[in-house]
Design a protein around this motif. Structure first.
Motif, PDB file in Angstrom:
ATOM      1  N   GLY A  18       0.796  -1.219   0.000  1.00  0.00           N
ATOM      2  CA  GLY A  18       0.000   0.000   0.000  1.00  0.00           C
ATOM      3  C   GLY A  18       0.829   1.269   0.000  1.00  0.00           C
ATOM      4  N   VAL A  19       2.087   1.176  -0.386  1.00  0.00           N
ATOM      5  CA  VAL A  19       2.996   2.325  -0.375  1.00  0.00           C
ATOM      6  C   VAL A  19       3.323   2.723  -1.814  1.00  0.00           C
ATOM      7  CG1 VAL A  19       5.284   3.128   0.341  1.00  0.00           C
ATOM      8  CG2 VAL A  19       4.002   1.554   1.791  1.00  0.00           C
ATOM      9  N   GLY A  20       3.353   4.024  -2.079  1.00  0.00           N
ATOM     10  CA  GLY A  20       3.846   4.506  -3.359  1.00  0.00           C
ATOM     11  C   GLY A  20       2.820   4.666  -4.448  1.00  0.00           C
ATOM     12  N   PHE A  21       1.556   4.786  -4.094  1.00  0.00           N
ATOM     13  CA  PHE A  21       0.515   4.937  -5.105  1.00  0.00           C
ATOM     14  C   PHE A  21       0.358   6.369  -5.598  1.00  0.00           C
ATOM     15  CE2 PHE A  21      -1.249   0.961  -3.204  1.00  0.00           C
ATOM     16  CZ  PHE A  21      -1.121   0.183  -4.344  1.00  0.00           C
ATOM     17  N   GLU A  22       0.928   7.336  -4.886  1.00  0.00           N
ATOM     18  CA  GLU A  22       0.827   8.717  -5.350  1.00  0.00           C
ATOM     19  C   GLU A  22       1.536   8.820  -6.698  1.00  0.00           C
ATOM     20  OE1 GLU A  22       2.461   8.000  -2.372  1.00  0.00           O
ATOM     21  OE2 GLU A  22       0.628   8.123  -1.186  1.00  0.00           O
ATOM     22  N   LEU A  23       0.987   9.635  -7.588  1.00  0.00           N
ATOM     23  CA  LEU A  23       1.522   9.729  -8.944  1.00  0.00           C
ATOM     24  C   LEU A  23       2.992  10.107  -8.946  1.00  0.00           C
ATOM     25  CD1 LEU A  23       1.003   9.543 -11.965  1.00  0.00           C
ATOM     26  CD2 LEU A  23       0.243  11.924 -11.908  1.00  0.00           C
ATOM     27  N   SER A  24       3.373  11.101  -8.157  1.00  0.00           N
ATOM     28  CA  SER A  24       4.773  11.526  -8.146  1.00  0.00           C
ATOM     29  C   SER A  24       5.677  10.428  -7.607  1.00  0.00           C
ATOM     30  CB  SER A  24       4.938  12.803  -7.328  1.00  0.00           C
ATOM     31  OG  SER A  24       4.578  12.570  -5.977  1.00  0.00           O
ATOM     32  N   THR A  25       5.217   9.703  -6.595  1.00  0.00           N
ATOM     33  CA  THR A  25       6.014   8.606  -6.038  1.00  0.00           C
ATOM     34  C   THR A  25       6.131   7.458  -7.033  1.00  0.00           C
ATOM     35  OG1 THR A  25       5.252   9.201  -3.832  1.00  0.00           O
ATOM     36  CG2 THR A  25       6.237   7.031  -4.077  1.00  0.00           C
ATOM     37  N   ALA A  26       5.039   7.117  -7.689  1.00  0.00           N
ATOM     38  CA  ALA A  26       5.064   6.045  -8.685  1.00  0.00           C
ATOM     39  C   ALA A  26       6.006   6.399  -9.837  1.00  0.00           C
ATOM     40  CB  ALA A  26       3.658   5.780  -9.214  1.00  0.00           C
TER      41      ALA A  26
END
Length: 131
Positions: free
Chosen positions: A97-105
């Motif tokens: 559940g980590v890293g789903f933000e667009l910038s993070t992905a």
């Protein structure tokens, strides 16, 4: 009967109207490297079988892998292995559940590309220095 309208536009977004995103490219690359690893694993098995079969068989395989073409194949296999592994780590973070933000992905996708190239080169440098 229902009327149908035939516009000159695609029914769904396609490459003509939708530019490739880095995460989309990484998804495709992950699948391609996974398929390439099947071929590379056959080559590893060939090398192991030749090593177990005796010096004359091993010399044939060693000659192939020692050639420029064989070295390019091994370099590509190394990159596919590292790239697929880093992509798997990226998916593992998503499973948590980590890293789903667009910038993070997007950053994780670029890190996979840069990391796979850098680690592959590092592995080959270490390999040549160890020879």
């Amino acid at each position: 009967m229902a009327e149908t309208h035939h516009d000159n536009r695609p029914l769904s977004p396609h490459l003509q109207v939708f530019r490739p995103l880095i995460t989309m490219v990484m998804s495709i690359a992950h699948r391609i490297t996974g398929a390439a690893l099947y071929f590379g694993t056959i080559l590893v098995a060939w090398w192991l079988i030749a090593a177990a079969s005796g010096p004359e068989h091993f010399a044939i395989v060693d000659g192939f892998f020692g050639s420029l073409f064989g070295q390019l194949i091994l370099f590509g296999y190394t990159w596919a292995l590292v790239h697929h592994m880093l992509g798997g780590i990226r998916h593992f973070f998503w499973d948590m559940g980590v890293g789903f933000e667009l910038s993070t992905a997007n950053r994780m996708a670029w890190a996979t590309i840069i990391g796979s190239v850098a680690l592959t080169i590092l592995i080959w440098i270490i390999g040549y220095l160890a020879r």
